[in-house]
Design an enzyme around this catalytic site. Sequence first.
Site, mmCIF file in Angstrom:
data_model
loop_
_atom_site.group_PDB
_atom_site.id
_atom_site.type_symbol
_atom_site.label_atom_id
_atom_site.label_comp_id
_atom_site.label_asym_id
_atom_site.label_seq_id
_atom_site.Cartn_x
_atom_site.Cartn_y
_atom_site.Cartn_z
ATOM 1 N N GLY A 1 0.813 -1.211 0.000
ATOM 2 C CA GLY A 1 0.000 0.000 0.000
ATOM 3 C C GLY A 1 0.847 1.262 0.000
ATOM 4 C CD GLU B 1 0.555 -5.477 -1.856
ATOM 5 O OE1 GLU B 1 1.551 -5.784 -2.540
ATOM 6 O OE2 GLU B 1 0.214 -4.296 -1.661
HETATM 7 C C1 3H9 Z 1 -1.076 -4.198 1.610
HETATM 8 O O1 3H9 Z 1 -0.401 -3.227 1.549
HETATM 9 C C2 3H9 Z 1 -2.450 -4.330 1.002
HETATM 10 C C3 3H9 Z 1 -2.737 -3.275 -0.005
HETATM 11 O O2 3H9 Z 1 -2.250 -3.639 -1.267
HETATM 12 C C4 3H9 Z 1 -4.204 -3.088 -0.169
HETATM 13 C C5 3H9 Z 1 -4.983 -2.637 0.993
HETATM 14 C C6 3H9 Z 1 -6.447 -2.349 0.690
HETATM 15 N N1 3H9 Z 1 1.632 -3.907 8.804
HETATM 16 O O3 3H9 Z 1 9.946 -7.492 9.300
HETATM 17 P P1 3H9 Z 1 10.385 -6.693 10.461
HETATM 18 C C7 3H9 Z 1 5.815 -4.865 11.605
HETATM 19 S S1 3H9 Z 1 -0.598 -5.573 2.487
HETATM 20 C C8 3H9 Z 1 1.771 -4.019 10.132
HETATM 21 O O4 3H9 Z 1 10.959 -7.411 11.624
HETATM 22 P P2 3H9 Z 1 12.401 -5.454 8.830
HETATM 23 C C9 3H9 Z 1 6.257 -6.265 11.931
HETATM 24 O O5 3H9 Z 1 5.179 -7.047 12.349
HETATM 25 C C10 3H9 Z 1 0.962 -5.135 3.149
HETATM 26 N N2 3H9 Z 1 2.951 -4.309 10.731
HETATM 27 O O6 3H9 Z 1 11.389 -5.531 10.046
HETATM 28 C C11 3H9 Z 1 7.255 -5.998 13.031
HETATM 29 O O7 3H9 Z 1 6.513 -5.717 14.216
HETATM 30 P P3 3H9 Z 1 7.075 -6.118 15.631
HETATM 31 C C12 3H9 Z 1 2.024 -5.232 2.143
HETATM 32 C C13 3H9 Z 1 4.008 -4.466 9.957
HETATM 33 O O8 3H9 Z 1 13.077 -4.163 8.942
HETATM 34 C C14 3H9 Z 1 7.914 -4.707 12.594
HETATM 35 O O9 3H9 Z 1 7.016 -4.117 11.661
HETATM 36 N N3 3H9 Z 1 3.274 -5.052 2.803
HETATM 37 C C15 3H9 Z 1 3.925 -4.364 8.570
HETATM 38 O O10 3H9 Z 1 13.192 -6.705 8.757
HETATM 39 C C16 3H9 Z 1 9.252 -4.884 11.950
HETATM 40 O O11 3H9 Z 1 9.135 -5.840 10.919
HETATM 41 C C17 3H9 Z 1 4.024 -6.085 3.193
HETATM 42 O O12 3H9 Z 1 3.695 -7.216 2.988
HETATM 43 C C18 3H9 Z 1 2.676 -4.058 7.997
HETATM 44 N N4 3H9 Z 1 2.514 -3.924 6.665
HETATM 45 O O13 3H9 Z 1 11.486 -5.453 7.527
HETATM 46 C C19 3H9 Z 1 5.288 -5.721 3.910
HETATM 47 N N5 3H9 Z 1 5.144 -4.595 8.041
HETATM 48 O O14 3H9 Z 1 8.320 -5.337 15.811
HETATM 49 C C20 3H9 Z 1 5.554 -6.676 5.034
HETATM 50 C C21 3H9 Z 1 5.950 -4.816 9.085
HETATM 51 O O15 3H9 Z 1 5.951 -5.767 16.539
HETATM 52 N N6 3H9 Z 1 6.666 -6.271 5.805
HETATM 53 N N7 3H9 Z 1 5.283 -4.748 10.244
HETATM 54 O O16 3H9 Z 1 7.320 -7.578 15.541
HETATM 55 C C22 3H9 Z 1 7.936 -6.536 5.471
HETATM 56 O O17 3H9 Z 1 8.224 -7.120 4.446
HETATM 57 C C23 3H9 Z 1 8.988 -6.120 6.428
HETATM 58 O O18 3H9 Z 1 8.412 -6.000 7.705
HETATM 59 C C24 3H9 Z 1 9.685 -4.771 6.096
HETATM 60 C C25 3H9 Z 1 10.617 -4.389 7.278
HETATM 61 C C26 3H9 Z 1 10.509 -4.953 4.844
HETATM 62 C C27 3H9 Z 1 8.665 -3.679 5.930
#
Ligand code: 3H9
Length: 692
Positions: A102, A125
């Site tokens: 997003g 996603e």
């Molecule tokens: C989307 O966008 C849908 C849309 O297309 C449409 C909507 C209508 N939300 O991985 P880390 C938290 S779907 C909430 O250890 P890094 C994670 O849980 C989304 N929380 O760090 C963790 O929390 P905690 C599409 C999130 O530096 C903390 O952040 N996006 C989200 O190794 C640190 O995470 C994705 O799929 C989130 N979206 O990596 C991205 N993302 O500390 C998914 C992260 O409490 N995320 N958290 O355990 C990632 O790939 C990696 O987290 C990122 C950072 C690269 C961002």
Amino acid sequence: MSAEYQVQGNLAVISLNNPPVNGLGHATRQAIVQGISRAHEDAAVTAIIITGAGRAFSGGADIKEFNSPKAFAEPSLHTVISVLEDAEKPVIAAIHSVCMGGGLELALGCHYRIASPGAQIALPEVKLGILPGAGGTQRLPRAVGLETALNMIVSGNPVSSEKLAQTALFNQIAEGDLMTAATAFANQVAAVRPLPKVRDIRIDYPNYEAFLQFSRNTVKAMSGPFPAPLACVDAVAAAVSKKFDDGIQFERELFLKLVQTTESKALRHAFFAERAASKLPDVPDDTPVRTIKSVAVVGAGTMGGGIAMNFANAGIPVRILEMKQEALDKGLATIRKNYENTLKKGKLTQEKFDQRVALISGTLDYQEIAQADIVIEAVFEDMSVKQQVFQQLDAVMKPGAILASNTSTLDVDKIAAFTRRPQDVIGTHFFSPANVMKLLEIVRGKQTAKDVLATVLALSKKIRKTGVVSGVCDGFIGNRMIEQYSRQAGYLLEEGCTPEQVDKAVEKLGFAMGPFRMGDLAGNDIGWYIRKRRYVEKPHIVYSKTADLLCEMGRFGQKTGAGWYDYKPGDRKPYPSAVVNEMIVKHSADIGVERRKISDQEITERLIYALVNEAAYILEEGIANRASDIDMVYLTGYGFPLHTGGPMFYADTVGLSNVVRAMEKYAKGRHGEAWKPAPLLAKLAAEGKTFN
Ligand code: 3H9
């Protein structure tokens, strides 16, 4: 605060501020819309910059909101993006780092985009079992071209900003300070009209139908049980074949369907489970960690060698200790050969090969490992051997060194008691092949110090493992559960199945390997050795004798060219074995069991519910900290199918009362005593609750 609004000169700056990764939760979406309104109301503002505070521009929609009405509450992400796109003043996204999901869709709704080099751009996603649902599948192909967009959307993998510099995604890659560049750019375009919109770009791809059909076929073949990858192709196809607004509508319908699928729920569960596993209730995130700059491994066998490779791969020097030169040479040669194979396959550069090989050395002298920051013992699984090793380690290792054991079943507290520093002792149970398997079971002894735990958890991330903490018990989380699974597999043979039938039934469900193929791969002698110990220590546990009979025939598995299956030289393919099947049938007759036809449903229920019931005890006893930790152990160490979310999530999906009902049925059969529901399972089922 979820987004901050500031006016700097004639520019409004909206800074997303929703740590840790500026997820676009409801409050953040509201704050963006409010910011845009304020900027429009302020006549002095000529352009608007959107940027991200902290470590990310935005990691995308807030996944935590997905199971709640907040996910779609207005202003939805769609609304926010429309507000940006329709803004009368130019909106510029200034992207310094992570811009995903997003977050990227939001940026695509802005009129201009400027990024720092190295910013991570992705629509990930699909890894959560969904597709970009806020216009990503319609706008990205317009911005970067059909092929690049399709690759990014179907793989979900990040691409660094400079690789996309030549596309319409970025107006500029800013080498210096991003905000300085964004400010200069904003001033430059402040008066330009009409405002450019990605939705207006035409996708020019002659013969796109052939390309998309080819992509569909390839993706279908690779996506297994997951529906999302193919839906991604369909949505991208709509970007070329439909009008923009129709394409958006189509994407939305697909998104809403996918978000409800069990596969997506399982992937989202696994995403959070992986992150939760590294958190311990009584070990705060800021617990100091010990410095790990050098590692020693005791034992140059298959496990020791594999363990050493993990550290060399992460750039940490490792010294392997062996008792005999011959064993050491053999171990080092095997490691070299493994790296050579990877080099030959082109998966490793010569430079990395040289670096890794140079980081691993051997010794026969305990004194030479004394200065290592952590030593991992990987010797024979026998308490008296462990005793000798740990007494030596206690005598030589420098103060503060972490003493770890790779034991898969033995009592880590007993091992710790062989030393005068039980606080420094911990279990690090790697899974075979140790350089490949993701799971690291971290066994917390009664006296293991908190900083030792925090250090090993951090180290597991450094070597790219999923660290899951287990308390001390026989077999820890994973092997204690697998024992119940294996026992059921043995009973199924006695009652009428062949190894092939059992394996096929669970493999159909998506297991990487059924229990008998797994036994042949790991070595049936290992289980035999453990059972012999159990016959003495825990005589009340009843096992099927078939596995012992198999080992008595010398059929230890692939390594002896014969196990539950026959193998041909140089071929890992299992062939059903007439000799083994005869042995099984004869054994049934010997113990007076009338063989019957057993359904695949019975096989899978008995194997999986046996895991689940033992897991419920493990959870209740506090051996595992949370149900999702158990799921991580099985997803990353035992080939449990990812699309089911792990055994606990699977049981939750089936419904715990249904699980208990099936167990009550099996309790009426042979070895019915194994089917007494664990008190926690019975309680949750009765209350209509779930594990997770
Ligand atoms: C989307 O966008 C849908 C849309 O297309 C449409 C909507 C209508 N939300 O991985 P880390 C938290 S779907 C909430 O250890 P890094 C994670 O849980 C989304 N929380 O760090 C963790 O929390 P905690 C599409 C999130 O530096 C903390 O952040 N996006 C989200 O190794 C640190 O995470 C994705 O799929 C989130 N979206 O990596 C991205 N993302 O500390 C998914 C992260 O409490 N995320 N958290 O355990 C990632 O790939 C990696 O987290 C990122 C950072 C690269 C961002």
